[in-house]
Design an enzyme around this catalytic site. Structure first.
Site, PDB file in Angstrom:
ATOM      1  N   HIS A 849       0.903  -1.110  -0.053  1.00  0.00           N
ATOM      2  CA  HIS A 849      -0.101  -0.130  -0.106  1.00  0.00           C
ATOM      3  C   HIS A 849       0.835   1.370   0.017  1.00  0.00           C
ATOM      4  CE1 HIS A 849      -3.208  -2.864   1.871  1.00  0.00           C
ATOM      5  NE2 HIS A 849      -3.299  -2.638   0.658  1.00  0.00           N
ATOM      6  N   GLU A 852       1.263   3.922   3.010  1.00  0.00           N
ATOM      7  CA  GLU A 852       1.707   3.379   4.190  1.00  0.00           C
ATOM      8  C   GLU A 852       3.238   3.265   4.355  1.00  0.00           C
ATOM      9  OE1 GLU A 852      -0.185  -0.419   4.399  1.00  0.00           O
ATOM     10  OE2 GLU A 852      -2.179   0.578   4.419  1.00  0.00           O
ATOM     11  N   HIS A 946       2.805  -3.292   7.080  1.00  0.00           N
ATOM     12  CA  HIS A 946       1.999  -2.231   6.774  1.00  0.00           C
ATOM     13  C   HIS A 946       1.741  -1.107   7.730  1.00  0.00           C
ATOM     14  CE1 HIS A 946      -0.992  -4.475   3.433  1.00  0.00           C
ATOM     15  NE2 HIS A 946      -0.288  -5.497   3.759  1.00  0.00           N
ATOM     16  N   GLU A1031       1.223  -4.343  11.509  1.00  0.00           N
ATOM     17  CA  GLU A1031       0.795  -2.886  11.158  1.00  0.00           C
ATOM     18  C   GLU A1031       1.336  -2.016  12.163  1.00  0.00           C
ATOM     19  OE1 GLU A1031      -1.823  -2.159   9.371  1.00  0.00           O
ATOM     20  OE2 GLU A1031      -2.963  -4.107   8.452  1.00  0.00           O
TER      21      GLU A1031
HETATM   22 ZN   LIG Z   1      -1.986  -1.859   4.330  1.00  0.00          ZN
END
Ligand SMILES: [Zn+2]
Length: 1157
Positions: A849, A852, A946, A1031
């Site tokens: 992504h 990010e 992420h 994350e």
């Molecule tokens: Zn992500």
């Protein structure tokens, strides 16, 4: 029916009090023949009433536990035909329920008292003339029993339904109708009506019975008389108007201007603010009327905006009137006419031709839209279609607190939860991936092994069957690792220099004298001073490049420019942003999470409303526009200059609203019409010491960490030159709220009536003639990655086996690097080569992504650790073979996308069935994993890094059958649930070591919406038990050492390094036998880490993936009334109760963690 129930048992012991004796007598009378002594009953109830009116302790006696006093009283009430007895009992009940808290009411409700009362109300309404005292008593009692605004468990939550089913609604309406002047009776009747109308079905029915007209007869202009009555009438009216049918009726009859006039009248006359509560109730009625489109139109037509704006402005100085200001602000926001975004289309400015377009895919949908329909303003009500104005409601309608907490997103199909372990592709097709795993096949020739001079750079050799040579520990480090192969650069870049852009006119500010870092062959190198105005002929400036070499070993401005030359962007960028060129040195200072001053959001919203109230103040001057690049940009010296035509930049348009306020619009992801969150742009021509307000007006998520202390990042070129080259958290008055720009249903997943959100922040620039950059998070470009990899390869020692391959080329023609890092074999002996090849594989990836960027900083930390010379790093390299894809989505990163690749799709939703042409990085990454599995080298750990925009801390998502099944409350006994708990080890280790890591935020539940993500597919199809998403917060931490601080690159890089240390510790906990056998039901040495106590805790419905972990919004803004984002496919599943409960087992670890660090 009473009599058939268990006989109430009275206390018969000696010394029973008088009241109990009387109750005993009453009980016997009840049991007697029907025509029992009416006089006796009347007398006894009269005496009981007298006693309990005078002695509180007798009330307690009657209501004490085990006493059947309530049964006897209710039984008498139900059976008697005598008016006086009935009145006596109603008085007794009134006495009993007046005090004693909710328990007594609870007893009354549980004994069926509500129904008896309602039946009494209906039956006595048939006797004419009505007995006023009886009506008064019944209604007073009903009011005591019905639910109040603060719902207590003891009140009767089924009250509304019971009243309707018993036919009581109209009796009360008639009482109100006939007693408008009789306030003594009117008040309790109104109070009961208020309770009835809390139920939406009742509200519709009452509306039909004329209750609305009655309320409008009662309410009126300012008066000091009967304010209690007025308040109840207003609240009843507000409750009735929650029904859209009633609201339409009221608007049709012109009641909107009436309510506004009444509100103004109270505002003018209630000068000492004694009746704030009534004023708030009037606003409550207006607010409910504006739930419908018709009501909003009526509000605007009645000049409601100006009325509420003016009254609110007058209320602002008095803090106690805040509820009025807040409700007014909410109403004005709802009624603010919706506009479309000032764009020709919401489709991305840039389109990229795809090799083919998948039918039914997002790009096909985008192309199939007729022109101009993608941004139609939709004024319809957000929740249209969910109108509850029907009689079909279930009997659960009153259970407002019984929200379902179960999430339908949890995977319940057991077969889908079992690892598939199937061979997706024939091995012959996978064989080509052998070239990425040379370490398993290469021969180590003894003569080469001993001659360090003969090292050749590694590259992909198509001739796989010949022996290849790799250097070993005893070799000198390779000097020239090939950079990733790239095709011809898109531009002819003969010389690169820092200079002024040629087309620019002379300008006294730094923006111009600095010029831009432009990649262009014709540019000349400038000289002379930086500051002060320059002559047209001598507009030359020396750019002092800050010397960051000592602080940033992986940064080199010249190398960065080299790397930029090989980066291919869709807009063919020719400029380079200064921060990327100079580099960023992490701050020593830790930046606290910003505390927001009270009322900030309100102030911002009022400024927005002023656009409508004072339209002549609005400049509406476009100062930057990618859609119309030939549009003349005003150069009046009064406007800021914007630019984002550089790698990862994505500002689409800037509009000057007022002298120091700008609306900014972000570009959609390429080949898409939405996904905007990430931003990166440049600002120049500012005045120092002035507060500038910036509004990013096309944000999509319904909430943001910008509401919880997160700040934007700013990089000042002046500061950089003065020795502080760094991104700094900046901005004040930061808010994130829904705005009046309408979001097309096409870009909102088909949902109508959606709006965009504004992210607003205020900045005061310190320096004159500065150029500043703003970003959503610390930028990390693809060119930066290439530079870092180049530098890292230079750090390679002869102990390190480091290889960089090109996994594939992206759609945009960029190389996707794949790294292999491990330790050189100690020697070429069979034993050492065998140890080398038997190391388990750890597979890491990041930045699928693009928005990010934090994930890239974490990856940088991991890579630096892996390449470092510390003994831990060496032992880690000796333990594993690392396969790393540091950037899964280079095209998205380069082109300033937030979420997607050039295919207009989220690559982390393509893992189930990646398309080789459209999703090459995913296709080849998955194939490589399949190859590893097919050759018996299934990775021990897979982790995809992420960033998380709505939660704090760093945490992991993993996959567990058990924890998923437990969430669904499915009976688990019928399925074999043997599951190794090894997936919990790494997160637990990390929570002990990494200060930013929070175990309590981790989740191991498999969600349906995530079934095509890397984590779930690698777990299910490749069979990696420890398959994770890690994350990292974009904001900061609320636990551990960094509690209360915003996260910076230092902390992110530290996390990446700690992740590596965690892997090293994991090695000690994993059975060596397991390493060659991914069906590991073998010996398990992880037991000391598997605290079984922690497992039941997971069954809490709050533990699994939650998008938000923040409490209800601090400033009272009613989002729920207007927002319905739960079904937005872009968002993670939401829960009503989304507080994450801390894992009790982690408490001990927090203290252990302190001792460890
Ligand atoms: Zn992500």
């Amino acid at each position: 029916m009473w009599q058939e129930m268990n006989k109430p048992k009275m206390a018969t012991e000696k010394g029973a009090s008088r009241v109990l004796m009387l109750l005993g007598q009453l009980e016997r009378l009840n049991e007697g023949p029907k025509a029992s002594d009416t006089d006796a009953t009347r007398q006894i109830t009269g005496r009981i009433l007298h006693i309990i009116q005078t002695q509180e302790k007798t009330r307690k006696e009657m209501m004490s536990k085990g006493s059947s006093g309530m049964d006897v009283i209710l039984s008498t009430l139900e059976n008697t035909r005598d008016l006086q007895t009935t009145l006596n009992i109603l008085s007794i009940l009134n006495e009993l329920l007046t005090v004693g808290g909710g328990r007594r009411t609870g007893v009354f409700v549980s004994k069926g008292g509500t129904a008896i009362l309602l039946q009494l109300l209906v039956s006595s309404s048939k006797d004419l003339p009505l007995n006023e005292e009886l009506m008064l008593h019944i209604h007073s009692l009903l009011f005591k029993v019905g639910p109040k605004d603060d719902i207590t468990s003891s009140s009767d939550r089924k009250f509304g339904v019971k009243a309707r089913l018993n036919g009581a609604l109209n009796v009360t309406v008639n009482q109100v109708k006939h007693n408008l002047q009789n306030h003594k009776l009117l008040l309790p009747c109104l109070q009961v009506l208020r309770v009835y109308s809390g139920n939406l079905v009742n509200a519709v029915s009452l509306g039909k019975s004329g209750a609305l007209e009655l309320m409008f007869e009662i309410i009126g202009p300012f008066s000091k008389k009967s304010t209690t009555l007025l308040k109840v009438a207003l609240d009843t009216l507000a409750a009735l108007l929650k029904s859209k049918m009633n609201a339409r009726w009221a608007v049709d009859r012109g009641y909107m201007p009436t309510l506004l006039a009444i509100y103004q009248d109270w505002h003018r006359n209630d000068t000492r603010h004694r009746h704030m509560i009534i004023r708030k109730s009037i606003l409550g009625c207006i607010k409910n009327l504006t739930n419908i489109k018709l009501g909003r139109k009526a509000f605007i037509d009645a000049n409601g905006m100006r009325i509420l704006y003016n009254t609110s402005t007058e209320c602002l100085p008095v803090r106690t009137l805040d509820p009025l200001v807040n409700t007014s602000s909410l109403i004005m926001r709802k009624c603010f006419p919706k506009n479309r975004l000032p764009l020709p289309t919401i489709k991305s400015v840039y389109q990229y031709p795809l090799p083919h377009i998948l039918a039914g895919g997002p790009v096909a949908q985008l192309h199939s839209l007729p022109p101009g329909v993608d941004d139609v303003v939709d004024e319809s009500d957000e929740n249209e279609g969910t109108e509850v104005d029907t009689e079909n409601d279930t009997e659960n309608e009153d259970d407002e607190t019984g929200h379902k907490t179960q999430n339908d997103d949890i995977e319940t199909d057991i077969n889908k939860l079992r690892p598939r372990q199937m061979q997706a592709r024939p091995f012959d097709e996978l064989r080509v991936y052998e070239r990425f795993c040379l370490e398993f096949t290469q021969y180590f020739k003894v003569n080469d092994f001993q001659s360090p001079g003969s090292v050749t750079p590694l590259s992909v050799d198509p001739n796989l069957h010949n022996p290849l040579i790799i250097p070993t520990k005893q070799n000198r480090r390779p000097k020239n690792i090939q950079p990733p192969r790239s095709n011809d650069p898109p531009l002819d870049l003969d010389s690169i220099s820092i200079s002024k852009a040629l087309e620019g006119k002379p300008d006294p500010d730094l923006a111009c004298s600095l010029g831009r870092l432009v990649l262009d062959g014709e540019i000349s190198v400038n000289g002379e001073s930086v500051n002060g105005p320059q002559e047209e002929s001598g507009d030359q400036a020396v750019i002092e490049v800050p010397d960051t070499a000592a602080l940033l070993p992986l940064h080199d401005p010249d190398l960065y420019l080299e790397m930029v030359k090989g980066t291919r962007s869709v807009p063919a960028y020719t400029e380079v942003a200064y921060p990327d060129y100079f580099g960023h040195v992490a701050l020593n200072l830790r930046e606290p999470i910003l505390e927001r001053a009270y009322g900030v959001q309100r102030t911002k919203i009022f400024q927005d409303i002023e656009r409508l109230i004072h339209p002549s103040d609005i400049l509406d001057r476009v100062v930057y526009d990618l859609d119309n690049q030939s549009c003349p940009i005003p150069d009046n010296g009064e406007s800021l200059k914007f630019n984002s035509k550089f790698e990862s930049g994505n500002l689409r348009k800037a509009i000057q609203i007022r002298k120091f306020e700008y609306d900014l619009i972000l570009n959609s992801d390429i080949n898409s019409n939405h996904y905007h969150q990430w931003f990166y742009f440049e600002v120049g021509n500012m005045r120092p010491g002035v507060r500038y307000r910036f509004n990013i007006i096309n944000c999509e998520k319904s909430n943001s960490q910008f509401n919880y202390g997160m700040q934007v990042l700013m990089y000042s070129v002046q500061e950089a030159i003065n020795g502080s080259p760094q991104w700094v958290r900046t901005g004040s008055d930061i808010c994130y709220y829904k705005n009046h720009f309408s979001r097309s249903s096409i870009a909102a997943g088909g949902q109508k009536g959606k709006s965009y959100f504004s992210m607003t922040f205020t900045v005061t620039f310190q320096q004159k003639d500065d150029v500043c950059y703003f970003a959503y998070h610390y930028p990390y470009t693809y060119s930066m990655l290439k530079m870092h990899l180049q530098k890292l390869s230079g750090m390679c020692t002869n102990e390190i086996y480091y290889r960089q391959d090109e996994l594939c080329e992206t759609l945009g023609g960029n190389s996707c690097p794949l790294l292999t890092i491990t330790a050189m074999p100690e020697s070429s002996s069979n034993e050492h080569i065998s140890q080398f090849r038997s190391r388990p594989v750890v597979f890491l990836s990041s930045r699928v992504h693009p928005g990010e960027t934090n994930s890239s900083w974490v990856m940088k930390g991991s890579l630096e650790f892996l390449m470092s010379c510390s003994p831990q790093a060496q032992s880690l390299r000796e333990s594993y073979i690392f396969k790393i894809i540091p950037m899964l989505n280079p095209d998205g990163v380069i082109n300033g996308n937030h979420r997607c690749s050039l295919s207009g799709e989220d690559l982390n939703r393509q893992w189930q069935n990646p398309n080789a042409e459209l999703h090459p990085t995913i296709y080849h990454a998955k194939s490589l994993l399949q190859y590893l599995r097919a050759t018996g080298r299934t990775p021990l750990v897979f982790c995809d890094y992420h960033g998380h925009s709505r939660k704090k801390n760093v945490f992991m998502y993993g996959c567990s059958v058990k924890e998923t099944v437990w969430q669904t409350n499915v009976n688990t006994s019928n399925c074999d649930l043997h599951e190794d708990l090894g997936y919990r080890t790494l997160p637990k280790l990390l929570s002990q070591m990494a200060p930013a890591f929070s175990l309590s935020s981790c989740s191991f539940v498999v969600e349906r919406s995530k079934e095509a993500t890397a984590r779930v597919v690698v777990w299910r199809e490749i069979g990696v038990q420890r398959s994770y998403t890690m994350e990292s917060t974009l904001c900061g931490c609320d636990q551990g050492k960094y509690k209360g601080l915003q996260i910076g690159t230092r902390e992110l890089e530290e996390m990446g390094a700690q992740f590596c240390v965690g892997l090293l510790r994991l090695r000690r906990f994993t059975n060596p036998l397991e390493l060659h056998n991914h069906n590991s039901h073998l010996l398990d040495m992880e037991n000391d880490l598997k605290d079984p106590r922690s497992i039941p805790n997971i069954t809490s419905p709050t533990t699994y993936v939650l998008e938000e972990d923040e409490p209800a919004f601090l400033e009272e803004v009613d989002y729920s009334a207007e927002s319905n984002d739960e079904n937005d496919p872009d968002f993670e599943p939401d829960l009503q109760d989304n507080r994450v409960l801390p894992d009790p087992s982690s408490d001990s670890e927090i203290s252990r963690q302190d001792s460890l660090t």
